[in-house]
Write an enzyme that holds these catalytic residues in place. Structure first.
Site, mmCIF file in Angstrom:
data_model
loop_
_atom_site.group_PDB
_atom_site.id
_atom_site.type_symbol
_atom_site.label_atom_id
_atom_site.label_comp_id
_atom_site.label_asym_id
_atom_site.label_seq_id
_atom_site.Cartn_x
_atom_site.Cartn_y
_atom_site.Cartn_z
ATOM 1 N N HIS A 78 1.793 -2.406 2.912
ATOM 2 C CA HIS A 78 0.490 -3.050 2.709
ATOM 3 C C HIS A 78 0.020 -2.703 1.293
ATOM 4 O O HIS A 78 0.363 -1.644 0.760
ATOM 5 C CB HIS A 78 -0.481 -2.480 3.748
ATOM 6 C CG HIS A 78 -1.811 -3.148 3.810
ATOM 7 N ND1 HIS A 78 -2.828 -2.833 2.951
ATOM 8 C CD2 HIS A 78 -2.305 -4.103 4.645
ATOM 9 C CE1 HIS A 78 -3.900 -3.564 3.254
ATOM 10 N NE2 HIS A 78 -3.604 -4.343 4.282
ATOM 11 N N ASP B 214 1.546 5.255 6.850
ATOM 12 C CA ASP B 214 0.379 4.395 7.020
ATOM 13 C C ASP B 214 0.377 3.944 8.486
ATOM 14 O O ASP B 214 1.172 3.101 8.893
ATOM 15 C CB ASP B 214 0.518 3.215 6.053
ATOM 16 C CG ASP B 214 -0.424 2.067 6.365
ATOM 17 O OD1 ASP B 214 -1.166 2.139 7.363
ATOM 18 O OD2 ASP B 214 -0.417 1.089 5.599
ATOM 19 N N GLN C 183 -1.656 0.211 11.797
ATOM 20 C CA GLN C 183 -1.311 -0.645 12.944
ATOM 21 C C GLN C 183 -0.663 0.146 14.073
ATOM 22 O O GLN C 183 -0.483 -0.389 15.176
ATOM 23 C CB GLN C 183 -0.341 -1.765 12.514
ATOM 24 C CG GLN C 183 -0.884 -2.696 11.453
ATOM 25 C CD GLN C 183 -2.051 -3.550 11.946
ATOM 26 O OE1 GLN C 183 -2.248 -3.741 13.148
ATOM 27 N NE2 GLN C 183 -2.844 -4.051 11.020
ATOM 28 N N LYS D 64 -9.721 -0.811 13.528
ATOM 29 C CA LYS D 64 -8.572 -1.491 14.119
ATOM 30 C C LYS D 64 -8.242 -0.909 15.489
ATOM 31 O O LYS D 64 -7.203 -1.223 16.083
ATOM 32 C CB LYS D 64 -7.351 -1.356 13.201
ATOM 33 C CG LYS D 64 -7.506 -2.084 11.863
ATOM 34 C CD LYS D 64 -6.240 -1.953 11.050
ATOM 35 C CE LYS D 64 -6.444 -2.354 9.607
ATOM 36 N NZ LYS D 64 -6.628 -3.781 9.410
ATOM 37 N N CYS E 258 -2.074 -9.038 2.806
ATOM 38 C CA CYS E 258 -1.991 -7.898 1.881
ATOM 39 C C CYS E 258 -0.576 -7.353 1.763
ATOM 40 O O CYS E 258 -0.368 -6.145 1.605
ATOM 41 C CB CYS E 258 -2.945 -6.770 2.263
ATOM 42 S SG CYS E 258 -4.662 -7.219 2.120
HETATM 43 N N1 PLP Z 1 -2.208 -0.605 6.233
HETATM 44 C C1 PLP Z 1 -1.927 -1.555 7.144
HETATM 45 C C2 PLP Z 1 -0.568 -1.589 7.764
HETATM 46 C C3 PLP Z 1 -2.915 -2.470 7.517
HETATM 47 O O1 PLP Z 1 -2.641 -3.403 8.417
HETATM 48 C C4 PLP Z 1 -4.182 -2.395 6.900
HETATM 49 C C5 PLP Z 1 -5.243 -3.375 7.211
HETATM 50 O O2 PLP Z 1 -4.997 -4.530 7.416
HETATM 51 C C6 PLP Z 1 -4.412 -1.381 5.974
HETATM 52 C C7 PLP Z 1 -3.404 -0.510 5.663
HETATM 53 C C8 PLP Z 1 -5.737 -1.220 5.298
HETATM 54 O O3 PLP Z 1 -6.698 -0.878 6.223
HETATM 55 P P1 PLP Z 1 -8.221 -0.757 5.745
HETATM 56 O O4 PLP Z 1 -8.583 -2.118 5.212
HETATM 57 O O5 PLP Z 1 -8.959 -0.406 6.979
HETATM 58 O O6 PLP Z 1 -8.259 0.268 4.698
#
Ligand code: PLP
Length: 415
Positions: free
Chosen positions: A130, A207, A210, A233, A373
């Site tokens: 991401h 990370d 998800q 989430k 993203c």
């Molecule tokens: N990492 C992953 C795999 C995500 O799906 C997301 C959000 O869509 C993020 C990071 C970023 O999350 P946040 O916008 O809550 O910082």
């Protein structure tokens, strides 16, 4: 609409916790919310906990002698304990509350990366990162004079772990990988990545944005050095997320933000830092959100994360089966639903993902369209955009059927 149950969850009961699901949208269609990868809905319990905080013990934390401040401080601190427990951390010292996953990535990249990385060092990412991790490490590595390498994604949508074994070397200082891909749904081998990093004395950052919402996660079993996720989430509020870090590593790291709350002693000559995790939580924190985060975690614990995972797999399997009925639907990511989280990215031949999302919206179905993203991954897939349906505890197979019916409309319109 009759509800298809998975054997894992009493979905009909769970839906009662989310009054928003009774909404009608567009021209009076029942809301079918399949954008949970972006943000999940919030159960009454969490809304009530936040409301109770504001109604009965709203005050700033860590500072006051008065009763409200003490009550708010206890709730805020105990929220760290609840989140620590949820992911198998040793205690509140290892859980820093951040704004979200993105801020957790930046905290480590700025605090550790900018201080520790230098020429000759390498940061190893994956092609399915991401932007929150991709851009952050790319930029910090560049500022530090370090190099970035990428573990390739195979045609099946999994990480090429043979390539990873070659890419991670004694020059590697950090391996940062997404645990569950928000585009492909792939569940990456977190422990294997951690072992690979540790074999070369590198750190691993996972990370879990998800992963934590959709499956049991135990940071100790993974042996993660850092692990990040967002409350919004996982049935919690926006504005708060968590960085897990091993205590001994966080102890060694410089603060990320300076100011009130994160200090022990300030004089004209020098300043010393507060204990963990407060050293990394400068200024007035997101207190109401922390209360909501803790309630969300308890809500998910009551449901049971094994059951959440089974339900997600059940819905992913159903969506993959239904989509396989059509030659004009291309699905991205692993075929096996037990190798993926509860989300499916796809394209319908001849229909741009944005048009598709707009047509499904007319049917009351909320899906995502775009690059999610993950632009470099989309470049690799050779598409500018995909549509994404992502599921949570309240979704049903009937709702997936509504999505597929809406896609029929799109076919007719664009034929
Ligand atoms: N990492 C992953 C795999 C995500 O799906 C997301 C959000 O869509 C993020 C990071 C970023 O999350 P946040 O916008 O809550 O910082």
């Amino acid at each position: 609409m009759g509800l298809q149950q998975s054997d894992a969850l009493d979905v009909e009961r769970i839906r009662e916790d989310f009054p928003i699901l009774e909404r009608e949208v567009g021209d009076g269609r029942p809301l079918v919310y399949l954008d949970n990868g972006a943000t999940t809905q919030t159960p009454d319990r969490v809304v009530d906990a936040i409301s109770e905080y504001y109604r009965t013990y709203n005050a700033n934390v860590h500072r006051g002698i008065h009763q409200l401040s003490q009550e708010a401080s206890i709730a805020y601190e105990e929220a760290h304990d609840a989140v620590a427990d949820f992911v198998g951390a040793d205690g509140r010292e290892e859980i820093v509350f951040t704004k979200n996953t993105t801020e957790a990535e930046n905290l480590v990249a700025y605090s550790w990366g900018l201080n520790e990385l230098g020429p000759g060092d390498e940061v190893v990412l994956t092609e399915m990162e991401h932007h929150s991790s991709f851009v952050t490490w790319q930029q910090i590595a560049e500022r530090a004079g370090a190099d970035v390498k990428y573990i390739p994604v195979t045609d099946e949508g999994t990480l090429d772990m043979d390539a990873a074994a070659d890419l991670v070397t004694d020059d590697t200082a950090m391996v940062s990988a997404v645990h569950v891909s928000n585009t492909l749904g792939t569940v990456n081998p977190a422990r294997e990545l951690a072992d690979l990093a540790h074999d070369h004395d590198a750190y691993v950052f996972l990370d879990g944005a998800q992963a934590v919402p959709t499956r049991p996660v135990d940071v100790a079993a993974i042996d993660a050095d850092f692990y990040a996720f967002s409350a919004h989430k996982m049935a919690g509020p926006t504005g708060i997320g968590a960085l897990y870090g091993k205590e001994e590593i966080l102890e060694e790291m410089e603060p990320y933000l300076y100011g009130g709350g994160m200090i022990r002693k300030v004089s004209f000559d020098e300043t010393t830092w507060n204990d963990l995790p407060w050293k990394f939580e400068a200024g007035t924190p997101s207190i109401a959100q922390a209360v909501g985060f803790a309630e969300a975690v308890e809500y998910l614990e009551d449901i049971g994360m094994e059951s959440v995972k089974r339900h997600e797999e059940h819905l992913a399997a159903y969506a993959l089966d239904r989509m396989a009925e059509f030659d004009d639907i291309e699905v991205y990511g692993p075929d096996d639903p037990t190798d993926r989280g509860g989300l499916v990215s796809f394209n319908l031949d001849g229909v741009h993902a944005h048009d598709l999302a707009s047509i499904t919206n007319d049917h009351g179905v909320a899906i995502r369209a775009g690059d999610h993203c993950t632009q470099p991954l989309h470049d690799k897939l050779g598409v500018a955009a995909t549509a994404r349906a992502s599921f949570y505890v309240y979704n049903t197979t009937d709702e997936i059927d509504v999505l597929l019916d809406a896609m029929d409309d799109a076919r007719e319109l664009f034929a």
